[in-house]
Design a protein around this motif. Structure first.
Motif, short mmCIF file in Angstrom:
data_model
loop_
_atom_site.label_atom_id
_atom_site.label_comp_id
_atom_site.label_asym_id
_atom_site.label_seq_id
_atom_site.Cartn_x
_atom_site.Cartn_y
_atom_site.Cartn_z
N LYS A 84 0.81 -1.22 0.00
CA LYS A 84 0.00 0.00 0.00
C LYS A 84 0.84 1.28 0.00
O LYS A 84 0.49 2.27 -0.61
CB LYS A 84 -0.91 0.01 1.23
N LYS A 85 1.98 1.21 0.74
CA LYS A 85 2.73 2.44 0.96
C LYS A 85 3.33 3.03 -0.31
O LYS A 85 3.66 4.22 -0.34
CB LYS A 85 3.82 2.19 1.99
N ILE A 86 3.52 2.20 -1.35
CA ILE A 86 4.09 2.77 -2.58
C ILE A 86 3.10 2.71 -3.75
O ILE A 86 3.50 2.72 -4.90
CB ILE A 86 5.45 2.13 -2.96
N TYR A 87 1.82 2.70 -3.42
CA TYR A 87 0.78 2.72 -4.46
C TYR A 87 0.93 3.92 -5.39
O TYR A 87 0.61 3.85 -6.57
CB TYR A 87 -0.60 2.80 -3.81
N SER A 88 1.41 5.04 -4.86
CA SER A 88 1.47 6.26 -5.66
C SER A 88 2.67 6.28 -6.61
O SER A 88 2.70 7.10 -7.53
CB SER A 88 1.53 7.47 -4.74
N LEU A 89 3.64 5.38 -6.39
CA LEU A 89 4.90 5.44 -7.17
C LEU A 89 4.70 5.31 -8.69
O LEU A 89 5.20 6.16 -9.44
CB LEU A 89 5.89 4.39 -6.64
#
Lengths: 204, 214
Positions: A84-89
């Motif tokens: 979830k933490k790097i969904y925006s990458l």
């Protein structure tokens, strides 16, 4: 042209079966894949129906479509792995890729990114497919191998053949043939066999 | 008389700034270490606040070296941030980025945790490699990012009743108003004001909301 039509027909069949799966299971992964497939099929639809002259810059349209497809595919992968933490990458990388192509009018950076992203995507999909004995994910990995090859090599006929091979692998995965013949779950098979033997012995 | 006072104050702000902000950074990291020993986990919100103060300290230190001591340092260590890639510029960009990250962490928007960091790293890579060192992108990011970050900090502060977010929002409002306003005496007073406020904030004296966020 014939190869393109075959690819389009197979692609639509794949799209319908993924759509059916999505309606049945309501799995977001299927929805991601539907959008990716629409992105992949769009250039072929434009080419088959002779709509490409409508686009002012055909090359850049294809690059932007490619950025969209790779971004979604990576997003799909992160969703699959639940990171979830790097969904925006992927979205941020895609955003900067788009800007860099618009500024420089060159596709070199995009090509390198697409190659790295494809290797990453393919290796993880195949690994996950093999590990979890999931023919759908495994087929998707094989699909991306052939699809990347079709984009990497310039020859048009070779590219079309690779596209058809790619979609065939995806359909094989969707039909459950990889699960049935390639990724056989030995434990499950032994369990069924033991029950079957026990049943026969019990009856006797 | 007023001019002399404002000149004296504006000159004294540099050593005062590095001392106070340095202290703020030390006290914040001390709290992070104590938390780590107590709970075994790193308090990421405090760690981000430490990052903000550290970046602010670097920016103040560069101001002190360039403007107070009048040292001739290499271009990279100048305080200019419009035309070159400078450490000061990166420090301000980091403050803005960490400010927005604080919002995502406080609101527990997990999928956006590192989005500001990715956005900023991408911007730096793009400025250096694609735009031919066109720093107008970086300046725009700082300006708009600061405004968006401040708005979201206030939003978070009142939504979650979070003293840390409100404290930082007020601290940055005071700090940024010294850049926007062009009134020497008021600027100097505001400079001293935000430093005093920063100290109160770090020592836990700023408690608008009685209930702490879990």
């Amino acid at each position: 042209m014939v190869l393109e039509i075959i690819f389009l027909v197979l692609g639509i069949v794949a799209l319908i079966s993924i759509g059916y799966r999505w309606r049945r299971d309501n799995n977001k992964l299927d929805l991601f894949l539907i959008i990716v497939m629409v992105g992949i099929l769009t250039p072929t639809i434009l080419s088959v129906f002779n709509l490409t002259p409508l686009l002012v810059q055909d090359v850049f349209f294809k690059i932007y479509l490619g950025i969209f497809v790779v971004t979604l595919a990576l997003q799909f992968l992160l969703y699959l792995k639940e990171v979830k933490k790097i969904y925006s990458l992927p979205i941020i990388i895609g955003f900067y890729m788009g800007i860099s192509v618009a500024i420089t009018n060159q596709s070199m950076v995009w090509t390198i990114y697409a190659a790295i992203a494809s290797i990453f995507l393919i290796s993880i999909l195949i690994r996950e497919g093999l590990k979890n004995k999931n023919g759908y994910i495994f087929g998707l990995g094989i699909f991306f191998i052939f699809f990347s090859m079709s984009n990497a090599f310039g020859s048009e006929i070779f590219g079309q053949i690779m596209n058809i091979l790619a979609i065939t692998c995806l359909l094989t995965g969707l039909a459950g043939l990889f699960d049935k013949y390639l990724l056989i779950n030995k434990e499950e098979k032994n369990k069924i066999r033991n029950i079957w033997i026990a049943k026969i012995l019990g009856e006797k | 008389m007023i001019v002399e006072i404002s000149e004296f104050l504006s000159r004294m702000v540099y050593p005062l700034e590095i001392t106070v902000i340095g202290l703020m950074a030390i006290f914040t990291i001390r709290k992070v270490i104590i938390d780590k020993h107590k709970t075994g986990n790193i308090n990421w919100v405090r760690m981000i606040i430490f990052g903000v103060f550290l970046s602010f300290f670097i920016q103040s230190l560069l101001g002190f070296l360039n403007s107070f001591l009048n040292l001739s340092l290499p271009q990279f260590f100048s305080t200019m941030r419009d035309s070159y890639l400078t450490l000061g510029g990166i420090a301000i960009g980091s403050i803005v980025t960490l400010g927005i990250m604080l919002v995502t962490f406080s609101n527990r928007w997990e999928s956006l945790y590192y989005a500001p960091a990715f956005l900023y790293a991408g911007l730096i890579i793009m400025v250096v490699s694609v735009t031919g060192f066109d720093f107008s992108w970086h300046v725009s990011y700082i300006e708009y990012g600061a405004l968006i970050g401040l708005a979201f900090l206030y939003f978070t502060a009142f939504r979650l009743k979070d003293n840390a977010a409100l404290g930082l929002a007020i601290f940055f409002t005071l700090a940024f108003s010294t850049i926007i306003l062009e009134l020497p005496l008021i600027n100097s007073l505001l400079n001293i004001g935000y430093l005093i406020f920063g100290l109160l904030f770090v020592f836990g004296r700023f408690r608008v909301f009685k209930e702490e966020v879990a």
